[in-house]
Design a protein around this motif. Sequence first.
Motif, PDB file in Angstrom:
ATOM      1  N   ASP A 166     -64.609  -7.352 -11.157  1.00  0.00           N
ATOM      2  CA  ASP A 166     -63.446  -7.874 -10.433  1.00  0.00           C
ATOM      3  C   ASP A 166     -63.925  -8.756  -9.285  1.00  0.00           C
ATOM      4  N   THR A 167     -63.684 -10.045  -9.396  1.00  0.00           N
ATOM      5  CA  THR A 167     -64.141 -10.977  -8.361  1.00  0.00           C
ATOM      6  C   THR A 167     -63.219 -10.978  -7.143  1.00  0.00           C
ATOM      7  N   ASN A 168     -62.064 -10.335  -7.241  1.00  0.00           N
ATOM      8  CA  ASN A 168     -61.109 -10.285  -6.118  1.00  0.00           C
ATOM      9  C   ASN A 168     -60.894  -8.854  -5.644  1.00  0.00           C
ATOM     10  N   LYS A 169     -61.948  -8.046  -5.605  1.00  0.00           N
ATOM     11  CA  LYS A 169     -61.805  -6.639  -5.213  1.00  0.00           C
ATOM     12  C   LYS A 169     -61.062  -6.478  -3.902  1.00  0.00           C
ATOM     13  N   SER A 170     -61.241  -7.424  -3.010  1.00  0.00           N
ATOM     14  CA  SER A 170     -60.575  -7.319  -1.716  1.00  0.00           C
ATOM     15  C   SER A 170     -59.195  -7.956  -1.739  1.00  0.00           C
ATOM     16  N   ASN A 171     -58.751  -8.392  -2.911  1.00  0.00           N
ATOM     17  CA  ASN A 171     -57.466  -9.062  -3.026  1.00  0.00           C
ATOM     18  C   ASN A 171     -56.329  -8.052  -3.096  1.00  0.00           C
ATOM     19  N   LYS A 172     -56.167  -7.299  -2.038  1.00  0.00           N
ATOM     20  CA  LYS A 172     -55.074  -6.333  -1.934  1.00  0.00           C
ATOM     21  C   LYS A 172     -53.961  -7.026  -1.182  1.00  0.00           C
ATOM     22  N   LYS A 173     -53.211  -7.790  -1.904  1.00  0.00           N
ATOM     23  CA  LYS A 173     -52.185  -8.671  -1.324  1.00  0.00           C
ATOM     24  C   LYS A 173     -51.336  -7.959  -0.279  1.00  0.00           C
TER      25      LYS A 173
END
Length: 118
Positions: free
Chosen positions: A110-117
Amino acid sequence: AVDIPSVRVKSVKSKADEAPLSEKKPAAKKAKTVNNIASLVNGSDPRSFVRKRIAKDFDSKTFYGTIMEYDDTEKPAYWHVEYDDGDEEDYSKKDLIKALKYYEIKGKNDTNKSNKKS
């Protein structure tokens, strides 16, 4: 008479004696983690999964998303997921468990692991 010394023969396992890959059990640690996900979902506050990342396979491609909300105003209740590509979907409890389990396997990619909108 001729004395012949006894010879001990060691049994050799061939590849044919081993179980096929399809019959081998998965690593215990991963199986335990996956089983714990179902227990966690069944025993936790449903809202505690909001902002968690999930993964789902569509046509042999993995898509990642974030659980945005839990809605229990309808029966059955559902979790609303927004995928990184903009698509959205509502998950039942069964869907949620499956997506969280799949994320355990595929989340390392997952390249957006920190993508917790927000």
